[in-house]
Every structure is written in C-alpha cells, then in structure tokens.
Motif scaffolding. Sequence first.
Motif, PDB file in Angstrom:
ATOM      1  N   CYS A  81     -75.254  19.279 -12.390  1.00  0.00           N
ATOM      2  CA  CYS A  81     -76.399  18.705 -13.116  1.00  0.00           C
ATOM      3  C   CYS A  81     -76.591  19.519 -14.382  1.00  0.00           C
ATOM      4  N   GLU A  82     -76.659  18.840 -15.485  1.00  0.00           N
ATOM      5  CA  GLU A  82     -76.885  19.519 -16.762  1.00  0.00           C
ATOM      6  C   GLU A  82     -77.960  18.785 -17.549  1.00  0.00           C
ATOM      7  N   VAL A  83     -78.656  19.539 -18.384  1.00  0.00           N
ATOM      8  CA  VAL A  83     -79.683  18.970 -19.256  1.00  0.00           C
ATOM      9  C   VAL A  83     -79.200  19.086 -20.690  1.00  0.00           C
ATOM     10  N   ILE A  84     -79.048  17.956 -21.353  1.00  0.00           N
ATOM     11  CA  ILE A  84     -78.656  17.927 -22.765  1.00  0.00           C
ATOM     12  C   ILE A  84     -79.908  17.714 -23.595  1.00  0.00           C
ATOM     13  N   ILE A 115     -77.789  24.066 -19.532  1.00  0.00           N
ATOM     14  CA  ILE A 115     -78.455  23.436 -20.678  1.00  0.00           C
ATOM     15  C   ILE A 115     -77.465  23.353 -21.835  1.00  0.00           C
ATOM     16  N   VAL A 116     -77.341  22.165 -22.395  1.00  0.00           N
ATOM     17  CA  VAL A 116     -76.488  21.935 -23.562  1.00  0.00           C
ATOM     18  C   VAL A 116     -77.398  21.568 -24.735  1.00  0.00           C
ATOM     19  N   LEU A 117     -77.296  22.307 -25.840  1.00  0.00           N
ATOM     20  CA  LEU A 117     -78.139  22.056 -27.004  1.00  0.00           C
ATOM     21  C   LEU A 117     -77.378  21.258 -28.050  1.00  0.00           C
ATOM     22  N   GLU A 118     -77.960  20.170 -28.463  1.00  0.00           N
ATOM     23  CA  GLU A 118     -77.446  19.376 -29.594  1.00  0.00           C
ATOM     24  C   GLU A 118     -78.538  19.449 -30.663  1.00  0.00           C
ATOM     25  N   ASN A 119     -78.358  20.306 -31.647  1.00  0.00           N
ATOM     26  CA  ASN A 119     -79.439  20.609 -32.585  1.00  0.00           C
ATOM     27  C   ASN A 119     -79.163  20.192 -34.026  1.00  0.00           C
ATOM     28  N   GLU A 126     -78.779   9.217 -34.554  1.00  0.00           N
ATOM     29  CA  GLU A 126     -77.917  10.398 -34.534  1.00  0.00           C
ATOM     30  C   GLU A 126     -77.972  11.102 -33.183  1.00  0.00           C
ATOM     31  N   ASN A 127     -79.127  11.063 -32.497  1.00  0.00           N
ATOM     32  CA  ASN A 127     -79.191  11.560 -31.114  1.00  0.00           C
ATOM     33  C   ASN A 127     -78.101  10.896 -30.287  1.00  0.00           C
ATOM     34  N   ALA A 128     -78.062   9.569 -30.348  1.00  0.00           N
ATOM     35  CA  ALA A 128     -77.092   8.811 -29.545  1.00  0.00           C
ATOM     36  C   ALA A 128     -75.663   9.115 -29.969  1.00  0.00           C
ATOM     37  N   ARG A 129     -75.431   9.163 -31.258  1.00  0.00           N
ATOM     38  CA  ARG A 129     -74.077   9.425 -31.763  1.00  0.00           C
ATOM     39  C   ARG A 129     -73.578  10.802 -31.350  1.00  0.00           C
ATOM     40  N   ASN A 130     -74.413  11.811 -31.534  1.00  0.00           N
ATOM     41  CA  ASN A 130     -73.977  13.178 -31.235  1.00  0.00           C
ATOM     42  C   ASN A 130     -73.870  13.436 -29.734  1.00  0.00           C
ATOM     43  N   VAL A 131     -74.791  12.881 -28.965  1.00  0.00           N
ATOM     44  CA  VAL A 131     -74.735  13.057 -27.516  1.00  0.00           C
ATOM     45  C   VAL A 131     -73.526  12.327 -26.935  1.00  0.00           C
ATOM     46  N   SER A 132     -73.185  11.187 -27.522  1.00  0.00           N
ATOM     47  CA  SER A 132     -72.033  10.434 -27.002  1.00  0.00           C
ATOM     48  C   SER A 132     -70.757  11.267 -27.066  1.00  0.00           C
ATOM     49  N   ALA A 133     -70.612  12.077 -28.111  1.00  0.00           N
ATOM     50  CA  ALA A 133     -69.432  12.937 -28.220  1.00  0.00           C
ATOM     51  C   ALA A 133     -69.435  14.005 -27.123  1.00  0.00           C
ATOM     52  N   ILE A 134     -70.619  14.509 -26.796  1.00  0.00           N
ATOM     53  CA  ILE A 134     -70.732  15.535 -25.755  1.00  0.00           C
ATOM     54  C   ILE A 134     -70.392  14.961 -24.384  1.00  0.00           C
ATOM     55  N   VAL A 135     -70.978  13.829 -24.051  1.00  0.00           N
ATOM     56  CA  VAL A 135     -70.807  13.289 -22.691  1.00  0.00           C
ATOM     57  C   VAL A 135     -69.391  12.787 -22.467  1.00  0.00           C
ATOM     58  N   ARG A 136     -68.729  12.342 -23.508  1.00  0.00           N
ATOM     59  CA  ARG A 136     -67.353  11.880 -23.321  1.00  0.00           C
ATOM     60  C   ARG A 136     -66.422  13.050 -23.012  1.00  0.00           C
ATOM     61  N   ARG A 137     -66.691  14.187 -23.618  1.00  0.00           N
ATOM     62  CA  ARG A 137     -65.862  15.360 -23.329  1.00  0.00           C
ATOM     63  C   ARG A 137     -66.097  15.868 -21.907  1.00  0.00           C
ATOM     64  N   ALA A 138     -67.349  15.776 -21.446  1.00  0.00           N
ATOM     65  CA  ALA A 138     -67.703  16.319 -20.133  1.00  0.00           C
ATOM     66  C   ALA A 138     -67.423  15.344 -18.985  1.00  0.00           C
ATOM     67  N   ARG A 139     -67.307  14.064 -19.293  1.00  0.00           N
ATOM     68  CA  ARG A 139     -66.987  13.038 -18.292  1.00  0.00           C
ATOM     69  C   ARG A 139     -67.994  13.019 -17.131  1.00  0.00           C
ATOM     70  N   TYR A 140     -69.228  12.790 -17.459  1.00  0.00           N
ATOM     71  CA  TYR A 140     -70.267  12.685 -16.440  1.00  0.00           C
ATOM     72  C   TYR A 140     -70.141  11.355 -15.695  1.00  0.00           C
TER      73      TYR A 140
END
Length: 212
Positions: A81-84, A115-119, A126-140
């Motif tokens: 479980c992670e919080v972005i 905790i993963v920070l997208e700042n 841009e929230n959606a765009r930047n988070v999408s790159a994070i979640v694709r790498r992590a494969r949740y």
Amino acid sequence: MLAVFWLLGAGWLTAPLLQMAQPHDLSTTPVSYASRTAIIVLGGGTDYNDDDVLVPPHDVLSRINVSAQHYAACRRVAATCEVIVSGGNPQKHRASEADTYLPYLLRQQVPRTDIVLENRSLTTYENARNVSAIVRRARYDSLILVTSAYQMPRALLDFHRFGLEPQPLVSNVRRARLSAIPHYYNFESAEIALHELIGIAQFHVYRAIGWF
C-alpha cells in the motif's frame, strides 16, 4: 446584480451550484484494496497560518485524514500500500503542496517509505498526467483517488484521459450555509463550484478540438 450577490452569499444560489458540482453517487461508492494498492491524494493549495507557517487548507486536511485511514485499512489486507501525494506549487508559496502535506501523513503513522511525492503538477490535468507515469512504472493492481467531492468529477475525467480508472474516494462534501445574512464561506463555495463546472466544460471543449 445585488440580488445575485445576496443569493450567493446567503447560500440559496450556492446550494444548487454545489449540487451540480458534487454528484451524490460519488460519495457513496465503497472502495476495495488489491495486492498492490496506491492511494492518490490530490493537492488543494496551501495557506499561511497566523505564525506564517505553511499549512494545508481545511479541505485538504480531510483528504489527508481519509487517505491515512484507508492506508491503515489497506495495510491490514494488502501486500503493498502506498500513498501518492500529487501537488506542485501553483501559488508560488515557500513549498509545494506535496511537500507541505508530507508531515501530516507522517504524523498519522504513514511511513515515509510508503509515500510517493509528485510535487510538480500545477493543475488537476497535470496531477493526472504526472501520476499516470508513476503508477505505470509501479504496476499497481488497484488505484484509489482521494479528493473533495467538488473536484472528483473533473479529476476522474483527467485520469480517464490518461487511461487510468481509479476508484473515487470522496474526502469531504461542501454544503451551503443557508441564512438571511451573506457568509464568506458561501461565496468561496460558489466560486469553487463554478470553477469545477467550467473546468469540466473546458475539458470537453479541449477534447473535441484535440488539445487534450
């Protein structure tokens, strides 16, 4: 014009605006956890308190609290479980939204390692765009999106735009305070509702002309 001003401030016009911006069904949908779950918290600005310390606004505190509660519940049943936390610095304050919110999550027993920070993002898009790159790498296996009821419809549109289908988790709902005397809270709520409704219309226009 004076009549509109009074209707907004007294809440009688603000109430239907909030109802349009905050669909009831989004606040009643339960969420579920999978083996690898990410809880995504959207930024909502920062404020300076009386001591000139940068703090989350009231609505964001609700987002942080709900995220921490669900993180704890998730940890009881899921392997990961992670919080972005997603939010840059659109107000040009001393720190980004994500960095400002971090200590509040730590105080609620969310470990820094989860905790993963997208700042960097400055808008919901841009929230959606930047988070999408994070979640694709992590494969949740499961994504849970936490934000206020008024932001959720537009946020879901933006996340869907990037091929993500997060479960909506509403942290708080704004309600007009009906009275005979205008209140600042009602003007603030009306502005928020209009901002979100216009943002949804803008999203569909931009999609139609190929900008999104």
